[in-house]
Motif scaffolding. Structure first.
Motif, short mmCIF file in Angstrom:
data_model
loop_
_atom_site.label_atom_id
_atom_site.label_comp_id
_atom_site.label_asym_id
_atom_site.label_seq_id
_atom_site.Cartn_x
_atom_site.Cartn_y
_atom_site.Cartn_z
N ILE A 1 -7.16 7.14 11.07
CA ILE A 1 -6.20 6.29 11.78
C ILE A 1 -6.76 4.88 11.93
O ILE A 1 -6.04 3.88 11.74
CB ILE A 1 -5.86 6.89 13.16
CG1 ILE A 1 -5.00 8.14 12.99
CG2 ILE A 1 -5.12 5.86 14.02
CD1 ILE A 1 -4.77 8.91 14.27
N THR A 2 -8.04 4.77 12.21
CA THR A 2 -8.69 3.46 12.32
C THR A 2 -8.62 2.72 10.99
O THR A 2 -8.30 1.52 10.94
CB THR A 2 -10.16 3.62 12.74
OG1 THR A 2 -10.20 4.25 14.02
CG2 THR A 2 -10.84 2.26 12.83
N PHE A 3 -8.92 3.42 9.88
CA PHE A 3 -8.83 2.79 8.55
C PHE A 3 -7.43 2.27 8.29
O PHE A 3 -7.25 1.14 7.81
CB PHE A 3 -9.20 3.80 7.46
CG PHE A 3 -10.67 3.97 7.24
CD1 PHE A 3 -11.46 2.89 6.88
CD2 PHE A 3 -11.26 5.22 7.38
CE1 PHE A 3 -12.83 3.05 6.67
CE2 PHE A 3 -12.62 5.39 7.17
CZ PHE A 3 -13.41 4.29 6.82
N MET A 4 -6.42 3.06 8.61
CA MET A 4 -5.03 2.66 8.33
C MET A 4 -4.61 1.46 9.18
O MET A 4 -3.87 0.59 8.71
CB MET A 4 -4.09 3.85 8.56
CG MET A 4 -4.21 4.94 7.51
SD MET A 4 -2.98 6.26 7.68
CE MET A 4 -3.68 7.22 9.03
N MET A 5 -5.08 1.42 10.42
CA MET A 5 -4.74 0.30 11.30
C MET A 5 -5.41 -0.98 10.84
O MET A 5 -4.82 -2.07 10.91
CB MET A 5 -5.14 0.63 12.74
CG MET A 5 -4.30 1.72 13.38
SD MET A 5 -4.89 2.18 15.03
CE MET A 5 -4.63 0.63 15.92
N GLU A 6 -6.64 -0.86 10.37
CA GLU A 6 -7.40 -2.05 9.97
C GLU A 6 -6.99 -2.59 8.60
O GLU A 6 -7.09 -3.78 8.34
CB GLU A 6 -8.90 -1.74 9.97
CG GLU A 6 -9.46 -1.50 11.37
CD GLU A 6 -10.94 -1.17 11.35
OE1 GLU A 6 -11.49 -0.93 10.26
OE2 GLU A 6 -11.56 -1.17 12.44
N ASP A 7 -6.54 -1.69 7.72
CA ASP A 7 -6.16 -2.12 6.37
C ASP A 7 -4.99 -1.27 5.89
O ASP A 7 -5.18 -0.14 5.43
CB ASP A 7 -7.36 -1.96 5.41
CG ASP A 7 -7.06 -2.53 4.03
OD1 ASP A 7 -5.90 -2.91 3.78
OD2 ASP A 7 -7.99 -2.56 3.20
N SER B 1 -3.72 6.63 0.64
CA SER B 1 -4.90 7.47 0.35
C SER B 1 -5.44 8.12 1.62
O SER B 1 -5.90 9.27 1.59
CB SER B 1 -5.99 6.64 -0.33
OG SER B 1 -6.40 5.55 0.49
N ALA B 2 -5.35 7.41 2.75
CA ALA B 2 -5.83 7.98 4.01
C ALA B 2 -4.96 9.17 4.43
O ALA B 2 -5.47 10.18 4.93
CB ALA B 2 -5.84 6.92 5.11
#
Length: 234
Positions: free
Chosen positions: A174-180, A186-187
């Motif tokens: 979720i952090t990856f998706m929010m940041e980029d 893929s996430a």
């Protein structure tokens, strides 16, 4: 003599079923391992073979269910014998669902690698939970083969670790998706894979619970691990 002969026939038939269940377990173990290899290296042809192989598992479920039903009708088992047959039927169902989850991982692998991986080291995200779940599944099948209640009990407690690991993976993704936002596709695929792995852990735990049901005559489904441990010590 007739009763003794009939009992021996029943034992032989039940053992033949258990042997086929363990064969089915070996197949789904291999499915899971191969699916994770596909997820790691992106081998789409291999992923297709994993998906196609699910048909064999489905056919085994049908034939084993039928064998168990016929065994109940012909032999009319009671007490522990009946518990063993009923638990075996439930193990067969969980193994078939593990095969479904492995096929799901293979499909997600195809999706991920056909689009190209963006921003997330997808395999490293799930490597630990996959390894722990693979060990858990292997040990669950081993406890079923040997009817080892103590080993089964330890596995049930370990499922809490798998669940914790899944929640950690979900937070990171979720952090990856929010940041980029480019990582969203893929996430999400990686998240579905992690969820499938967590579900395989749940099915392995179910198998362990059925072992305890056969060995101790206790139905411990939906019981908290601490309570199960206390009950077993009594």
């Amino acid at each position: 003599m007739i009763g003794e002969h009939s009992s021996k026939q029943y034992d032989n038939e039940l053992e033949a079923i258990r042997s086929k269940v363990l064969l089915m377990g070996g197949i789904v173990e291999t499915q899971f391992t191969d699916a994770m290899t596909c997820f790691r290296v992106g081998d789409i042809e291999h992923a297709d073979r994993v998906i196609a192989g699910d048909d064999a598992v489905n056919q085994l479920e049908v034939s084993l269910d039928d064998a168990c039903s016929h065994l109940i009708v012909r032999r009319q088992p009671t007490a522990n014998d009946l518990r063993t047959v009923m638990a075996t039927i439930k193990v067969i169902t969980d193994l078939e669902r593990i095969g479904d989850e492995a096929a799901k991982i293979a499909r997600m692998s195809k999706n991920l690698h056909s689009r190209g991986v963006v921003g997330v080291n997808h395999f490293e995200m799930v490597r630990t939970i996959a390894s722990e779940t693979s060990d858990m599944l292997h040990d669950a099948l081993d406890s079923f083969a040997r009817l080892d209640g103590k080993q089964a009990l330890a596995l049930i407690a370990h499922d809490v670790v798998i669940d914790h690991e899944f929640r950690s993976i979900m937070r990171n993704l979720i952090t990856f998706m929010m940041e980029d936002p480019r990582t969203i596709s893929s996430a999400l695929d990686t998240l579905w894979v992690a969820k499938a792995i967590e579900r395989i852990g749940d099915h392995a735990k179910n198998i362990a619970e059925y072992v305890i049901y056969v060995v101790e005559g206790k139905d411990i489904r939906h019981t908290k691990p601490a309570v199960v441990s206390t009950q077993s010590d009594e």
